[in-house]
Design a protein around this motif. Structure first.
Motif, PDB file in Angstrom:
ATOM      1  N   GLU A  82       0.821  -1.211   0.000  1.00 63.33           N
ATOM      2  CA  GLU A  82       0.000   0.000   0.000  1.00 63.33           C
ATOM      3  C   GLU A  82       0.860   1.268   0.000  1.00 63.33           C
ATOM      4  N   ASP A  85       2.488   1.737  -3.384  1.00 61.62           N
ATOM      5  CA  ASP A  85       1.468   2.212  -4.329  1.00 61.62           C
ATOM      6  C   ASP A  85       1.218   3.706  -4.144  1.00 61.62           C
ATOM      7  N   ALA A  86       1.152   4.150  -2.902  1.00 60.97           N
ATOM      8  CA  ALA A  86       0.906   5.566  -2.611  1.00 60.97           C
ATOM      9  C   ALA A  86       2.053   6.431  -3.143  1.00 60.97           C
ATOM     10  N   ARG A  89       1.667   6.544  -6.891  1.00 59.39           N
ATOM     11  CA  ARG A  89       0.544   7.410  -7.270  1.00 59.39           C
ATOM     12  C   ARG A  89       0.929   8.881  -7.153  1.00 59.39           C
ATOM     13  N   GLU A  90       1.653   9.221  -6.091  1.00 62.90           N
ATOM     14  CA  GLU A  90       2.101  10.602  -5.905  1.00 62.90           C
ATOM     15  C   GLU A  90       3.034  11.021  -7.049  1.00 62.90           C
ATOM     16  N   GLN A  91       3.910  10.117  -7.453  1.00 66.40           N
ATOM     17  CA  GLN A  91       4.803  10.405  -8.571  1.00 66.40           C
ATOM     18  C   GLN A  91       4.009  10.585  -9.859  1.00 66.40           C
ATOM     19  N   LEU A  92       3.009   9.763 -10.057  1.00 62.41           N
ATOM     20  CA  LEU A  92       2.160   9.871 -11.239  1.00 62.41           C
ATOM     21  C   LEU A  92       1.428  11.215 -11.269  1.00 62.41           C
ATOM     22  N   GLU A  93       0.919  11.649 -10.133  1.00 55.06           N
ATOM     23  CA  GLU A  93       0.263  12.956 -10.051  1.00 55.06           C
ATOM     24  C   GLU A  93       1.243  14.075 -10.366  1.00 55.06           C
TER      25      GLU A  93
END
Length: 148
Positions: A82, A85-86, A89-93
């Protein structure tokens, strides 16, 4: 140990330069290697794998602190993913925000070039716009202010 590599071979094998490897050691991303009798750094397979992990993460744009956190997570394989993944996701944003900014930069530069009449510098729209930000259509391309 016969499977240990010098820093030069590790650099060549991973595509990472020697100074960067030393820097990663200095900031604690890579463990300090064993030294030979001649004081050469000697790296084992796990250090090479960790360096490859770091290099790949850097190629994907992850900041060093996120990589440090991911390495810490990787060292605990029984834990939930988890947190990893977070971080991803932060890098993707962040990449999405950078893409939007780059698109705004592109649009503004295209507009400046299209408006340039190609005459003298005194009449150059590119020079004029660069000198007066109020001539830009948007502020989307403004660099964020750095806090002291």
């Amino acid at each position: 140990m016969s499977n240990e590599l010098t820093i030069g071979r590790v650099a060549k094998g991973t595509g990472c330069n020697v100074q960067t490897i030393r820097y990663y050691e200095q900031i604690g991303l890579l463990p300090l290697p064993r030294r030979s009798e001649g004081n050469q750094r000697l790296y084992d397979d796990s250090a090479v794998q960790k360096l490859s992990f770091i290099r790949h993460a850097r190629e994907l744009g992850f900041p060093l602190q996120a990589i440090r956190d991911l390495i810490s997570l990787a060292d605990r394989p029984d834990k939930s993913c988890e947190a990893a993944d977070a971080i991803a996701r932060e890098q993707l944003e962040d990449i999405g925000k950078r893409l939007q900014r780059l698109q705004a930069l592109r649009s503004e530069l295209e507009r400046m070039v299209e408006q340039c009449k190609g005459g003298r510098i005194a009449d150059c729209r590119v020079i004029e716009t660069l000198g007066d930000h109020s001539l830009c259509e948007t502020d989307d391309h403004v660099l964020p202010k750095v806090r002291p």
